[in-house]
Design an enzyme around this catalytic site. Structure first.
Site, mmCIF file in Angstrom:
data_model
loop_
_atom_site.group_PDB
_atom_site.id
_atom_site.type_symbol
_atom_site.label_atom_id
_atom_site.label_comp_id
_atom_site.label_asym_id
_atom_site.label_seq_id
_atom_site.Cartn_x
_atom_site.Cartn_y
_atom_site.Cartn_z
ATOM 1 N N ALA A 65 0.870 -1.176 0.000
ATOM 2 C CA ALA A 65 0.000 0.000 0.000
ATOM 3 C C ALA A 65 0.907 1.225 0.000
ATOM 4 C CB ALA A 65 -0.884 -0.014 1.235
ATOM 5 N N GLY A 110 0.665 -4.968 0.981
ATOM 6 C CA GLY A 110 -0.558 -5.016 0.176
ATOM 7 C C GLY A 110 -0.364 -5.761 -1.141
ATOM 8 N N GLU A 113 -0.671 -9.347 -0.266
ATOM 9 C CA GLU A 113 -2.102 -9.562 0.019
ATOM 10 C C GLU A 113 -2.910 -9.606 -1.280
ATOM 11 O OE1 GLU A 113 -1.943 -6.190 2.733
ATOM 12 O OE2 GLU A 113 -2.758 -7.464 4.322
ATOM 13 N N GLU A 133 4.903 -5.051 7.262
ATOM 14 C CA GLU A 133 4.179 -3.968 7.940
ATOM 15 C C GLU A 133 4.638 -3.697 9.366
ATOM 16 O OE1 GLU A 133 2.729 -6.257 6.037
ATOM 17 O OE2 GLU A 133 1.110 -5.399 4.857
HETATM 18 N N1 CO8 Z 1 4.559 3.071 -0.975
HETATM 19 C C1 CO8 Z 1 4.946 4.219 -1.581
HETATM 20 N N2 CO8 Z 1 6.067 4.323 -2.329
HETATM 21 C C2 CO8 Z 1 6.818 3.213 -2.478
HETATM 22 C C3 CO8 Z 1 6.477 1.990 -1.868
HETATM 23 C C4 CO8 Z 1 5.286 1.937 -1.094
HETATM 24 N N3 CO8 Z 1 4.851 0.822 -0.512
HETATM 25 N N4 CO8 Z 1 7.430 1.093 -2.171
HETATM 26 C C5 CO8 Z 1 8.313 1.723 -2.956
HETATM 27 N N5 CO8 Z 1 7.965 2.997 -3.130
HETATM 28 C C6 CO8 Z 1 8.670 4.048 -3.904
HETATM 29 C C7 CO8 Z 1 9.899 4.522 -3.175
HETATM 30 O O1 CO8 Z 1 9.588 5.501 -2.209
HETATM 31 C C8 CO8 Z 1 10.717 5.086 -4.318
HETATM 32 O O2 CO8 Z 1 10.224 6.341 -4.657
HETATM 33 P P1 CO8 Z 1 11.267 7.551 -5.029
HETATM 34 O O3 CO8 Z 1 11.962 7.042 -6.271
HETATM 35 O O4 CO8 Z 1 10.362 8.707 -5.286
HETATM 36 O O5 CO8 Z 1 12.179 7.682 -3.863
HETATM 37 C C9 CO8 Z 1 10.382 4.147 -5.476
HETATM 38 O O6 CO8 Z 1 9.156 3.491 -5.111
HETATM 39 C C10 CO8 Z 1 11.420 3.073 -5.694
HETATM 40 O O7 CO8 Z 1 11.643 2.409 -4.458
HETATM 41 P P2 CO8 Z 1 13.096 2.186 -3.822
HETATM 42 O O8 CO8 Z 1 14.023 3.282 -4.255
HETATM 43 O O9 CO8 Z 1 12.932 1.976 -2.365
HETATM 44 O O10 CO8 Z 1 13.504 0.837 -4.570
HETATM 45 P P3 CO8 Z 1 14.515 -0.277 -4.052
HETATM 46 O O11 CO8 Z 1 14.709 -1.199 -5.196
HETATM 47 O O12 CO8 Z 1 15.714 0.348 -3.420
HETATM 48 O O13 CO8 Z 1 13.731 -1.040 -2.876
HETATM 49 C C11 CO8 Z 1 11.807 -2.124 -1.865
HETATM 50 C C12 CO8 Z 1 12.593 -1.786 -3.174
HETATM 51 C C13 CO8 Z 1 12.644 -3.073 -1.007
HETATM 52 C C14 CO8 Z 1 10.528 -2.822 -2.318
HETATM 53 C C15 CO8 Z 1 11.504 -0.820 -1.101
HETATM 54 O O14 CO8 Z 1 10.947 0.124 -2.007
HETATM 55 C C16 CO8 Z 1 10.541 -1.006 0.025
HETATM 56 O O15 CO8 Z 1 10.925 -1.502 1.065
HETATM 57 N N6 CO8 Z 1 9.269 -0.585 -0.180
HETATM 58 C C17 CO8 Z 1 8.262 -0.639 0.844
HETATM 59 C C18 CO8 Z 1 7.786 -2.047 1.070
HETATM 60 C C19 CO8 Z 1 6.773 -2.082 2.176
HETATM 61 O O16 CO8 Z 1 7.060 -1.800 3.317
HETATM 62 N N7 CO8 Z 1 5.546 -2.456 1.818
HETATM 63 C C20 CO8 Z 1 4.455 -2.530 2.762
HETATM 64 C C21 CO8 Z 1 3.712 -1.252 2.772
HETATM 65 S S1 CO8 Z 1 2.461 -1.235 4.017
HETATM 66 C C22 CO8 Z 1 1.213 -2.134 3.385
HETATM 67 O O17 CO8 Z 1 1.270 -2.602 2.288
HETATM 68 C C23 CO8 Z 1 0.017 -2.319 4.257
HETATM 69 C C24 CO8 Z 1 -1.207 -2.813 3.496
HETATM 70 C C25 CO8 Z 1 -2.466 -2.555 4.242
HETATM 71 C C26 CO8 Z 1 -2.753 -1.108 4.367
HETATM 72 C C27 CO8 Z 1 -3.931 -0.830 5.214
HETATM 73 C C28 CO8 Z 1 -4.178 0.631 5.289
HETATM 74 C C29 CO8 Z 1 -4.591 1.197 6.533
#
Ligand code: CO8
Length: 258
Positions: A65, A110, A113, A133
């Site tokens: 998400a 997400g 999921e 998360e």
């Molecule tokens: N949300 C928003 N932006 C994201 C997300 C995300 N989940 N994941 C990646 N991005 C963005 C980064 O911020 C980055 O943006 P920018 O270029 O503007 O800085 C771009 O995508 C590329 O990402 P990275 O530079 O981080 O790429 P890497 O290859 O270095 O890393 C990863 C890849 C390991 C996947 C890393 O991006 C990461 O850890 N992402 C987050 C993963 C995460 O924690 N996901 C869980 C999110 S929470 C969730 O899903 C809960 C669901 C239920 C929600 C219920 C709501 C109340």
């Protein structure tokens, strides 16, 4: 409807949804979820589409998400966001056509999921799965605490969710989270191939089987078998059953019309 955050294309009887926010690794924000909701309605009604393949553009399936959107949410806004995602994922899970997730990269939070709400998951060797998360100070919110233990068992699900560990495609296969692991960058092609195989079968039978499994798994064995009996009997109310069985007797390939 015109979509800005995903694309909808068709290959024969296969409808293809590709989430298209590659710069944010296809993170699910409200706009993506609403478009996903609408595209599922469109596909459900489209009689030309028998099977759906869901994938993500670029190096991620879906990296979760949208953290940017969630960061400043109040509890009430977070609940509404979680309910929106959960409603859309439920629609995906029970849509009257099989859905295959083609996961070529990150399927986190997400994204994991979302893949779990699909009927079948095909993963490229470099795919990564996880529920990170807890590292963000939240629980999974789009059904992860419910679908993951139902798929891999409570012990493994608790470990994955509590530790936020990211697992590779082979490990995901070993624990039964994915159906198949294929060479890097071939998950989409493999999903299309499987979708076409399913599309060649009797579609009432495929749909009834999906409904029987989904509904039966939530009940006891007797209730589940009763659901199956009913859906089995309903297959005899359409021409696919006559054609399938006649083709067998006549030693030819069935030509299904439904
Ligand atoms: N949300 C928003 N932006 C994201 C997300 C995300 N989940 N994941 C990646 N991005 C963005 C980064 O911020 C980055 O943006 P920018 O270029 O503007 O800085 C771009 O995508 C590329 O990402 P990275 O530079 O981080 O790429 P890497 O290859 O270095 O890393 C990863 C890849 C390991 C996947 C890393 O991006 C990461 O850890 N992402 C987050 C993963 C995460 O924690 N996901 C869980 C999110 S929470 C969730 O899903 C809960 C669901 C239920 C929600 C219920 C709501 C109340």
């Amino acid at each position: 409807m015109e979509f800005k955050n995903l694309s909808l294309t068709q290959d024969g009887r296969v409808g293809i949804i590709a989430i298209n926010r590659p710069k944010a690794l296809n993170a699910l924000n409200t706009k993506v979820l609403l478009e996903l909701d609408a595209v599922l309605d469109e596909l459900e009604k489209n009689p030309e589409v028998y099977v759906i393949v869901l994938t993500g553009e670029g190096k991620a399936f879906v990296a979760g998400a949208d953290i940017e959107e969630m960061k400043d949410m109040t509890p009430d806004e977070a609940r509404k966001f979680a309910e929106l995602g959960s409603r859309v994922f439920k629609k995906l899970e029970i849509i009257n056509k099989p859905v295959i997730a083609a996961v070529n990269g990150y399927a986190l939070g997400g994204g994991c999921e979302l893949a779990m709400a699909c009927d079948i998951i095909i993963a490229g060797e470099q795919a990564k799965f996880g529920q990170p998360e807890t590292g963000l100070g939240i629980t999974p919110g789009f059904g992860g605490t419910q679908r993951l233990p139902r798929i891999v068992g409570t012990k493994r699900a608790k470990e994955i969710i509590f530790t936020g560990e990211i697992i590779g495609a082979e490990e995901a296969y070993r624990i039964g989270l994915v159906n198949k692991v294929v060479p890097p960058n071939t998950s989409f092609q493999a999903a299309i191939e499987m979708a076409k195989k399913i599309a060649s079968k009797g579609q009432i039978a495929v749909r009834n089987a999906k409904a029987a499994i989904n509904r039966g798994i939530e009940t006891d064995i007797d209730g589940g078998v009763a659901i199956e009996n009913q859906l089995f009997a309903l297959c005899f109310a359409n021409t696919d059953q006559k054609e399938g069985m006649t083709a067998f007797i006549e030693k030819r390939k069935a030509d299904f019309k439904n």
